[in-house]
Design a protein around this motif. Structure first.
Motif, short mmCIF file in Angstrom:
data_model
loop_
_atom_site.label_atom_id
_atom_site.label_comp_id
_atom_site.label_asym_id
_atom_site.label_seq_id
_atom_site.Cartn_x
_atom_site.Cartn_y
_atom_site.Cartn_z
N GLY A 1 -7.74 -40.96 -43.27
CA GLY A 1 -6.83 -41.28 -42.18
C GLY A 1 -7.29 -40.66 -40.88
N ILE A 2 -6.75 -41.16 -39.78
CA ILE A 2 -7.00 -40.57 -38.48
C ILE A 2 -5.66 -40.18 -37.87
CG2 ILE A 2 -9.19 -41.72 -38.02
CD1 ILE A 2 -7.72 -43.86 -36.47
N ILE A 3 -5.66 -39.06 -37.15
CA ILE A 3 -4.45 -38.55 -36.51
C ILE A 3 -4.54 -38.89 -35.02
CG2 ILE A 3 -3.08 -36.49 -35.99
CD1 ILE A 3 -4.32 -35.23 -38.55
N CYS A 4 -3.61 -39.70 -34.54
CA CYS A 4 -3.69 -40.25 -33.18
C CYS A 4 -2.40 -40.05 -32.40
CB CYS A 4 -4.00 -41.75 -33.22
SG CYS A 4 -5.44 -42.16 -34.23
N GLY A 5 -2.51 -40.14 -31.07
CA GLY A 5 -1.32 -40.03 -30.23
C GLY A 5 -1.38 -40.89 -29.00
N ASP A 6 -2.49 -41.63 -28.82
CA ASP A 6 -2.65 -42.52 -27.68
C ASP A 6 -2.53 -43.96 -28.16
OD1 ASP A 6 -3.86 -44.19 -25.62
OD2 ASP A 6 -4.65 -42.35 -24.75
N ASN B 1 0.88 -38.80 -34.06
CA ASN B 1 1.23 -37.45 -33.59
C ASN B 1 1.30 -37.42 -32.06
OD1 ASN B 1 1.77 -34.72 -33.47
ND2 ASN B 1 -0.37 -34.12 -33.63
N PRO B 2 2.43 -37.88 -31.48
CA PRO B 2 2.59 -37.85 -30.03
C PRO B 2 3.16 -36.53 -29.53
CG PRO B 2 4.44 -39.00 -30.98
CD PRO B 2 3.57 -38.55 -32.14
N GLU B 3 2.97 -35.47 -30.33
CA GLU B 3 3.40 -34.11 -29.97
C GLU B 3 4.91 -34.06 -29.72
OE1 GLU B 3 1.43 -31.63 -30.32
OE2 GLU B 3 -0.52 -32.59 -30.41
N THR B 4 5.35 -33.74 -28.49
CA THR B 4 6.77 -33.50 -28.20
C THR B 4 7.61 -34.77 -28.21
OG1 THR B 4 6.31 -33.61 -25.84
CG2 THR B 4 6.28 -31.43 -26.86
N LEU B 5 6.98 -35.95 -28.33
CA LEU B 5 7.74 -37.21 -28.27
C LEU B 5 8.24 -37.67 -29.64
CD1 LEU B 5 5.50 -39.21 -25.76
CD2 LEU B 5 7.54 -37.84 -25.28
N SER B 6 7.82 -37.00 -30.69
CA SER B 6 8.19 -37.42 -32.05
C SER B 6 9.45 -36.69 -32.50
CB SER B 6 7.02 -37.11 -33.00
OG SER B 6 7.26 -37.62 -34.28
N THR B 7 10.58 -37.08 -31.90
CA THR B 7 11.82 -36.33 -32.10
C THR B 7 12.99 -37.14 -32.66
OG1 THR B 7 12.45 -36.76 -29.80
CG2 THR B 7 11.27 -34.69 -30.25
N ASN B 8 12.79 -38.44 -32.91
CA ASN B 8 13.89 -39.24 -33.47
C ASN B 8 13.36 -40.39 -34.31
OD1 ASN B 8 14.01 -41.95 -31.85
ND2 ASN B 8 13.61 -40.36 -30.33
#
Length: 308
Positions: free
Chosen positions: A94-99, A118-125
């Motif tokens: 797998g690859i871990i991406c956020g863009d 993995n969009p860091e602080t945007l993964s909240t809901n």
């Protein structure tokens, strides 16, 4: 506990030696990457290094995930397809991406490498994660700023795997600018990238935040390490799919011992919760013995709500 439930224990690695050591210590999956395409990689892995790590881990029936979570600019997009083609040929897990540009690249290349979002602080809901699941993600990493109650609610609403961090440093600031290098230029002193830098906060207590630079700019890390070794039952009770240990800026020996402890803790709780409760004080004491004196341990935001 459900006998079929078995979370994946993931950990970062800085080189091939650490990949092998952490796998042998009990990690189910190793997170590696090249800093040109990934943010806060523990070590720079060339394609040849990734090939060696993938081969070793697959022979050991373990997985490898590649950090491709940099903030992509146009120049990177020119070389990204070749990199993705190489990872696909190696059959990484797998690859871990956020863009979001990764979806267009993957569609054009017609690759089916599983994407961990993995969009860091945007993964909240859960609604946000459902949206990205429709776009093609197979897994998501939740923001470190979430309390346990919010994590439970998200887990209940989703039909695909999610993971959380359970140990190690967390990033609290990142800038594309080379702030440390620029500062040394401003004061007309030579910059040594091998030096350790810390940002001191003006408070009564002596608080230092590790600062380091790489190809993607400047990163300021938390002044304390997240540690859930004696609260792990609360995370496991949510049936979390992945438990991640961030070994960034810690020694090889420290990371090996930490992985071995979490491996023991996870397996013990799933097999016999009573024994887990008897042993968890011992794990915490072991951690305090190897924990760097300047870095305290805490439970992050698991039991408190983030206030922006």
């Amino acid at each position: 506990m459900d006998k079929l439930y078995q979370p994946e224990l993931l950990v970062t690695a800085r080189d091939i030696t650490e990949v092998k050591a952490l796998a042998n210590a009990g990690a189910d999956a190793i997170i590696i990457g090249h800093q040109h395409y990934g943010l806060r990689v523990a070590g720079d892995f060339s394609i040849a290094d990734i090939a060696e790590a993938t081969s070793y881990l697959h022979q050991a029936n373990k997985k490898v995930y590649i950090l491709v979570n940099a903030i992509f600019h146009n120049a990177i997009l020119k070389t990204l397809p070749l990199y993705i083609n190489q990872l696909a040929e190696l059959q990484v897990d797998g690859i871990i991406c956020g863009d979001p540009s990764i979806f267009t690249v993957m569609e054009e290349l017609e690759h089916k490498i599983p994407i961990t979002w993995n969009p860091e602080t945007l993964s909240t809901n859960y609604q946000t994660l459902m949206y990205w699941h429709q776009k093609g993600i197979k897994r998501a990493i939740l923001s470190n700023e979430l309390a346990l109650d919010a994590i439970k609610e998200i887990k209940k609403e989703l039909s695909f795997p999610i993971e959380v961090q359970v140990h190690g440093m967390t990033c609290i600031f990142q800038s594309k600018r080379k702030l440390v290098r620029n500062y040394y230029s401003h004061i007309d002193l030579p910059y040594d990238p091998d030096l350790s830098f810390h940002l001191k906060e003006t408070k009564e207590e002596d608080t230092h935040y590790p600062v380091y630079e790489d190809e993607n700019g400047t990163h300021i890390m938390s002044n304390e390490d997240l540690c859930m070794i004696d609260q792990l039952e609360h995370v496991l009770d949510t049936k979390m799919d992945g438990l991640r240990i961030n070994g960034l800026l810690h020694s090889r020996s420290y990371n090996i011992e930490v992985v071995a402890m979490y491996r023991d803790a996870v397996d013990t709780y799933l097999e016999d919760p009573v024994t887990y409760h008897l042993k968890k004080v011992g794990w915490k004491q072991k951690l305090y013995k190897i924990q760097p004196e300047a870095r305290k341990l805490n439970t992050g935001f698991y039991f408190k709500e983030q206030i922006y």
